[in-house]
Design a protein around this motif. Structure first.
Motif, PDB file in Angstrom:
ATOM      1  N   PHE A  12      52.322   0.815  38.837  1.00 50.05           N
ATOM      2  CA  PHE A  12      52.595   0.197  37.550  1.00 50.05           C
ATOM      3  C   PHE A  12      51.330  -0.122  36.774  1.00 50.05           C
ATOM      4  N   GLU A  13      50.193   0.381  37.289  1.00 50.66           N
ATOM      5  CA  GLU A  13      48.955   0.169  36.547  1.00 50.66           C
ATOM      6  C   GLU A  13      48.822   1.240  35.487  1.00 50.66           C
ATOM      7  N   PRO A  14      48.188   0.903  34.376  1.00 52.43           N
ATOM      8  CA  PRO A  14      48.018   1.906  33.311  1.00 52.43           C
ATOM      9  C   PRO A  14      47.168   3.070  33.782  1.00 52.43           C
ATOM     10  N   PHE A  15      47.433   4.223  33.232  1.00 51.95           N
ATOM     11  CA  PHE A  15      46.648   5.435  33.449  1.00 51.95           C
ATOM     12  C   PHE A  15      46.671   5.907  34.889  1.00 51.95           C
ATOM     13  N   VAL A  16      47.700   5.500  35.604  1.00 53.86           N
ATOM     14  CA  VAL A  16      47.918   6.048  36.939  1.00 53.86           C
ATOM     15  C   VAL A  16      49.150   6.935  36.859  1.00 53.86           C
ATOM     16  N   SER A  17      48.971   8.196  37.252  1.00 57.67           N
ATOM     17  CA  SER A  17      50.101   9.107  37.153  1.00 57.67           C
ATOM     18  C   SER A  17      50.073  10.124  38.266  1.00 57.67           C
ATOM     19  N   SER A  18      51.267  10.505  38.734  1.00 55.78           N
ATOM     20  CA  SER A  18      51.347  11.579  39.720  1.00 55.78           C
ATOM     21  C   SER A  18      51.753  12.871  39.031  1.00 55.78           C
ATOM     22  N   LYS A  19      51.884  12.810  37.691  1.00 55.66           N
ATOM     23  CA  LYS A  19      52.349  13.982  36.959  1.00 55.66           C
ATOM     24  C   LYS A  19      51.169  14.716  36.328  1.00 55.66           C
ATOM     25  N   ARG A  20      51.311  16.012  36.207  1.00 61.16           N
ATOM     26  CA  ARG A  20      50.205  16.841  35.696  1.00 61.16           C
ATOM     27  C   ARG A  20      49.792  16.409  34.300  1.00 61.16           C
ATOM     28  N   ASN A  21      50.816  16.147  33.455  1.00 60.91           N
ATOM     29  CA  ASN A  21      50.507  15.806  32.068  1.00 60.91           C
ATOM     30  C   ASN A  21      50.706  14.324  31.782  1.00 60.91           C
ATOM     31  N   GLY A  22      50.923  13.560  32.849  1.00 67.77           N
ATOM     32  CA  GLY A  22      51.228  12.155  32.625  1.00 67.77           C
ATOM     33  C   GLY A  22      50.007  11.383  32.144  1.00 67.77           C
ATOM     34  N   MET A  23      50.266  10.478  31.192  1.00 69.56           N
ATOM     35  CA  MET A  23      49.189   9.609  30.723  1.00 69.56           C
ATOM     36  C   MET A  23      49.065   8.397  31.628  1.00 69.56           C
ATOM     37  N   GLY A  24      50.121   8.167  32.401  1.00 72.58           N
ATOM     38  CA  GLY A  24      50.076   7.003  33.265  1.00 72.58           C
ATOM     39  C   GLY A  24      50.357   5.715  32.519  1.00 72.58           C
ATOM     40  N   LEU A  25      51.090   5.822  31.424  1.00 74.57           N
ATOM     41  CA  LEU A  25      51.382   4.613  30.653  1.00 74.57           C
ATOM     42  C   LEU A  25      52.824   4.152  30.812  1.00 74.57           C
ATOM     43  N   GLY A  26      53.718   5.111  31.092  1.00 75.89           N
ATOM     44  CA  GLY A  26      55.148   4.817  31.103  1.00 75.89           C
ATOM     45  C   GLY A  26      55.504   3.622  31.973  1.00 75.89           C
ATOM     46  N   LEU A  27      55.124   3.670  33.242  1.00 76.32           N
ATOM     47  CA  LEU A  27      55.535   2.610  34.150  1.00 76.32           C
ATOM     48  C   LEU A  27      54.798   1.310  33.857  1.00 76.32           C
ATOM     49  N   SER A  28      53.579   1.413  33.331  1.00 80.33           N
ATOM     50  CA  SER A  28      52.877   0.169  33.008  1.00 80.33           C
ATOM     51  C   SER A  28      53.556  -0.524  31.828  1.00 80.33           C
ATOM     52  N   ILE A  29      54.025   0.294  30.880  1.00 83.35           N
ATOM     53  CA  ILE A  29      54.766  -0.293  29.766  1.00 83.35           C
ATOM     54  C   ILE A  29      56.081  -0.884  30.278  1.00 83.35           C
ATOM     55  N   CYS A  30      56.743  -0.139  31.195  1.00 85.44           N
ATOM     56  CA  CYS A  30      57.982  -0.644  31.782  1.00 85.44           C
ATOM     57  C   CYS A  30      57.743  -2.007  32.412  1.00 85.44           C
ATOM     58  N   ARG A  31      56.647  -2.095  33.152  1.00 80.84           N
ATOM     59  CA  ARG A  31      56.384  -3.370  33.819  1.00 80.84           C
ATOM     60  C   ARG A  31      56.133  -4.474  32.787  1.00 80.84           C
ATOM     61  N   SER A  32      55.377  -4.122  31.731  1.00 82.92           N
ATOM     62  CA  SER A  32      55.118  -5.114  30.685  1.00 82.92           C
ATOM     63  C   SER A  32      56.424  -5.629  30.104  1.00 82.92           C
ATOM     64  N   ILE A  33      57.330  -4.680  29.809  1.00 84.76           N
ATOM     65  CA  ILE A  33      58.600  -5.068  29.187  1.00 84.76           C
ATOM     66  C   ILE A  33      59.419  -5.931  30.136  1.00 84.76           C
ATOM     67  N   VAL A  34      59.529  -5.463  31.403  1.00 91.47           N
ATOM     68  CA  VAL A  34      60.359  -6.198  32.372  1.00 91.47           C
ATOM     69  C   VAL A  34      59.787  -7.589  32.598  1.00 91.47           C
ATOM     70  N   GLU A  35      58.457  -7.666  32.720  1.00 88.29           N
ATOM     71  CA  GLU A  35      57.865  -8.976  32.981  1.00 88.29           C
ATOM     72  C   GLU A  35      57.985  -9.892  31.776  1.00 88.29           C
ATOM     73  N   ALA A  36      57.936  -9.298  30.575  1.00 86.00           N
ATOM     74  CA  ALA A  36      58.139 -10.107  29.375  1.00 86.00           C
ATOM     75  C   ALA A  36      59.560 -10.665  29.353  1.00 86.00           C
ATOM     76  N   HIS A  37      60.491  -9.977  30.040  1.00 86.75           N
ATOM     77  CA  HIS A  37      61.862 -10.465  30.153  1.00 86.75           C
ATOM     78  C   HIS A  37      62.035 -11.366  31.375  1.00 86.75           C
ATOM     79  N   HIS A  38      60.931 -11.798  31.926  1.00 87.97           N
ATOM     80  CA  HIS A  38      60.924 -12.655  33.108  1.00 87.97           C
ATOM     81  C   HIS A  38      61.554 -11.977  34.314  1.00 87.97           C
ATOM     82  N   GLY A  39      61.411 -10.653  34.355  1.00 84.85           N
ATOM     83  CA  GLY A  39      61.965  -9.918  35.485  1.00 84.85           C
ATOM     84  C   GLY A  39      60.854  -9.299  36.304  1.00 84.85           C
ATOM     85  N   ARG A  40      61.249  -8.589  37.326  1.00 80.25           N
ATOM     86  CA  ARG A  40      60.290  -7.911  38.196  1.00 80.25           C
ATOM     87  C   ARG A  40      60.713  -6.464  38.338  1.00 80.25           C
ATOM     88  N   ILE A  41      59.730  -5.596  38.513  1.00 77.53           N
ATOM     89  CA  ILE A  41      60.036  -4.183  38.714  1.00 77.53           C
ATOM     90  C   ILE A  41      59.372  -3.713  39.988  1.00 77.53           C
TER      91      ILE A  41
END
Lengths: 569, 205
Positions: free
Chosen positions: A514-543
């Protein structure tokens, strides 16, 4: 047998002659009458001619004794049945009138003298009764006898002549061809309909022709060798014969009923007659039906051919459309991917620029201080000021990072009570819009987990992101299965899980997922899951993410539970 | 004696003022411009020094400013400041005649080296010598190193280059490191600069 009457006056004789003349004319006058009318008329005439008090006429209605007609007339005009005492007179044999027999008070007007005469044909009789004691005189006997004969004649001829007349009309007006010929095949009679059929102007013209002339060339042998001999021998033949139109020679199909007419007395064959029905309307309707059938077949064939062409066109169109659809989906996919990349790219670019500015400034300040310090004489305040500015720029960089994070999660303003099922379904529709083939979507919704308090757009972003990741991870899987599960964890928390049976996560990224710029995908920027975590945590949740057995990954995140009733509160 | 004047254009006040501090401390004379319009207004009067331009600015970016200056006969040497990874912009700037470019954030040595080099009024011989030098260095690269450099000059990421060449990212990184050593530079910017110099140049104004 001859009678004379002694006391006959001239006046009586004149009257008797007049009556006799009148009676002799009766059969001719009664020609068109029915037997009933003949009996009535006879009874009334007798009453007048004999000056009788009662007359009775009984007739066989036709040529059978079953239906009798009995008419009784009286001088007083009242209706009376024949007195039973007189009935015995009716059993007298035919011939001369019976001897008179006295009947006492048959009509309650004193005794009557009765006399009867049987009719010549059948069982009928004529009866007359009179009060006169001298009844019947010889003249009255003659008159009674003549009357009986006249009535007998009229009544016996009536049905024959009458029926013959009717039959004649029937034959004349028949729509079928009716014809009579001699046994040698000479035409004797053809009805008007028959003349019309074969195109002859008159009966005279028909009588010029032989029966064989009425038959079409193609049927003449059969007529000569089969039909005619059969009729002569067996009395009847039925079947189809083609007649010929005398003017045009056209073939006329007829259903022929031919029969032999024998002399009623001698039983010798007299004539051959036929009643033949025109088959051309039947033929025409058969032809029409056949034509209809044929054209129907043609039309069906034509239509089938049209349909085949249409079907081919449709197949081509379908193929084209499928190609277009595939292309569209590819484009959508590319766009989807490009959009995600460009959003991520823009975010990365913005992040880089925003952060670069304070970092550059800070570096410059620190380096400026270093340059100043490198001098033998330096302005201490200036060095301090540069160091302070440098530190301040570092703080600014931190603030930018916080601001970006806030930007990604956009505060709490848009959070509402949202039904979980709708969130998941909308997101899966978006995620599957890329047209992945054969992906099995399994939805396991906990009825206890009906709603969450969340920003719909952001949670959909999270769900779409997780689902797209799952789909990409399952690209090479035989039966890609995406399982979305909702679950109520406790009174405040609802968990949504997105599980795939894909290739799973590489160990290298698992811990830093869930850290930014970490990706296992060839073209991945590594932002998707970090943004997901930001959103979930802003909702007081955990991912979190876990590996599945035997393969794949399950992502789980929690949100604040809500009740749908609270939606409008 | 070369000029010491550095015309600094950056819309960020902290960057501007930090550059002022650093350039001053290094003995140069910075003149600050907050917007492209301030610089363009002053441009006709600019007689000496070099320009230090930020590429990324609202409304009018560094490339636009460069083009405007070229068109209006201001041929002071330009050093372009770009965001990290914005190589394609840097390449465009170089091809349009910029002397050098710097990726933010940069260390003081890179900055001062680039600025001082720009301040030495380049003669045609200097330029020719630089081009010959760059061409020689580029020619010394292996075919793979050359392919990696071309990819970098085209603004592609290591990952993309790896995909195109059908080799792993790790291999690209190896080639890239070796290529930088052979070119005698430590930064991507330096390598890109050499590559652009070695390429046939558009006629300079």
């Amino acid at each position: 047998m001859f009678w004379t009457q002694r006391a006959a006056s001239a006046r009586t004789l004149r009257r008797a002659f007049r009556d006799l003349r009148g009676l002799s004319n009766l059969p001719a006058r009664w020609l068109t009458l029915e037997p009933q009318q003949i009996a009535e008329s006879g009874a009334k005439t007798l009453l007048a001619v004999l000056d009788a008090d009662l007359t009775h006429v009984s007739l066989d209605a036709r040529n059978d004794a079953e239906t009798r007609i009995e008419i009784t007339c009286t001088s007083d005009g009242a209706a009376h049945a024949l007195p039973s005492a007189v009935r015995s007179l009716l059993r007298e044999p035919p011939g001369t009138p019976s001897s008179a027999s006295a009947v006492t008070e048959p009509l309650k007007c004193g005794g009557l003298q009765f006399v009867a005469a049987r009719l010549a044909f059948g069982t009928g009789a004529v009866v007359a009764g009179s009060r006169h004691t001298e009844f019947p005189t010889d003249i009255q006997r003659v008159l009674l006898s003549v009357s009986a004969n006249a009535i007998s004649l009229a009544a016996s001829r009536c049905p024959w002549e009458f029926d013959g007349q009717r039959l004649g009309v029937l034959v004349e007006r028949s729509a079928d061809l009716v014809g009579v010929a001699t046994l040698d095949g000479e035409t004797r009679y053809v009805n008007p309909a028959g003349l019309r059929f074969v195109g002859l102007a008159s009966l005279a013209a028909a009588r010029m022709a032989r029966v064989i002339d009425f038959v079409h060339e193609t049927d003449r042998n059969r007529m000569r060798d089969v039909v005619w001999p059969t009729v002569i021998r067996a009395g009847r033949w039925q079947g189809e014969v083609t007649f010929r139109h005398f003017a045009t020679g056209a073939a006329l199909p007829f259903l022929v009923d031919a029969f032999r007419i024998d002399d009623p007395q001698t039983g010798q064959p007299m004539n051959v007659a036929t009643v033949s029905r025109d088959l051309s309307p039947v033929r025409e309707s058969q032809m029409a039906l056949r034509r209809l059938n044929e054209t129907l077949e043609e039309r069906v064939a034509a239509r089938t051919a049209e349909l085949a062409v249409m079907n081919n066109k449709l197949l081509v169109e379908i193929a084209e459309r499928e190609r277009a659809d595939r292309r569209l989906k590819e484009l959508q996919n590319e766009l989807f991917h490009a959009a995600r990349l460009s959003v991520a790219g823009q975010m990365a670019g913005a992040l880089a620029h925003e952060l670069n500015q304070p970092l550059t400034a800070s570096t410059n300040y620190v380096n400026a201080a270093r340059h100043l310090l490198a001098r033998k004489v330096f302005d201490k305040e200036k060095v301090t000021a540069n160091m302070t500015e440098g530190a301040r720029e570092m703080v600014r960089a931190g603030q930018i990072i916080r601001r970006l994070r806030d930007f990604a999660t956009d505060g709490e303003a848009k959070r509402r009570v949202e039904p979980v099922a709708t969130l998941v379904d909308d997101a899966s529709a978006l995620a599957l819009a890329g047209g992945e083939v054969g992906v099995i979507l399994v939805r396991q919704f906990d009825p206890e987990a009906e709603a969450v308090f969340a920003d719909r757009i952001q949670i959909q972003q999270v769900l779409v992101n997780l689902m797209r990741n799952a789909l990409e991870a399952m690209a090479a899987v035989r039966e890609p299965t995406l399982v979305v599960t909702t679950r109520r964890v406790d009174s405040d928390t609802i968990e949504i899980a997105v599980a795939d049976n894909g290739r799973g996560l590489p160990a290298a990224v698992r811990d830093r997922l869930f850290e930014p710029f970490v990706s296992s995908k060839r073209n991945g920027m590594g932002l998707g899951l970090s943004i997901c975590r930001s959103i979930v945590e802003a909702h007081h949740g955990r991912i979190s993410a876990d590996a599945n057995e035997p393969g794949g990954t399950t992502f789980r995140f929690t949100l604040m539970a809500a009740r749908l009733d609270d939606a409008d509160a | 004696m070369p000029s010491r004047t550095v015309h600094v254009l950056d819309d960020d006040v902290a960057v501007r003022r930090s550059l002022e501090q650093l350039l001053s401390a290094a003995g140069l004379v910075p003149i600050l411009y907050a917007t492209p319009f301030e610089l363009l207004e002053a441009a006709p009067r600019l007689a000496e020094g070099c320009l230090l331009l930020d590429v990324r600015m609202p409304r009018m970016n560094g490339l636009d400013v460069q083009e405007w200056l070229n068109r209006h006969g201001c041929h002071l040497p330009i050093v372009m400041m770009t965001a990290r990874g914005d190589v394609s912009t840097a390449v465009r700037a170089m091809k349009a005649g910029a002397r050098d470019f710097l990726e933010k954030p940069f260390d003081d040595e890179s900055l001062l080296a680039a600025v001082r080099a720009a301040l030495v009024v380049g003669t045609l011989d200097d330029r020719t010598r630089a081009v010959a030098d760059a061409t020689a260095r580029i020619a010394a690269l292996s075919p793979r190193e050359r392919q990696v450099l071309d990819g970098l000059v085209a603004g592609r990421a290591n990952k993309t280059i790896a995909e195109q060449l059908g080799i792993s990212v790790r291999t690209v990184e190896v080639h890239r490191a070796r290529m930088l050593v052979r070119l005698g530079t430590q930064t991507l910017a330096g390598a890109v600069r050499l590559a652009v110099l070695a390429q046939p140049q558009p006629s300079l104004p």
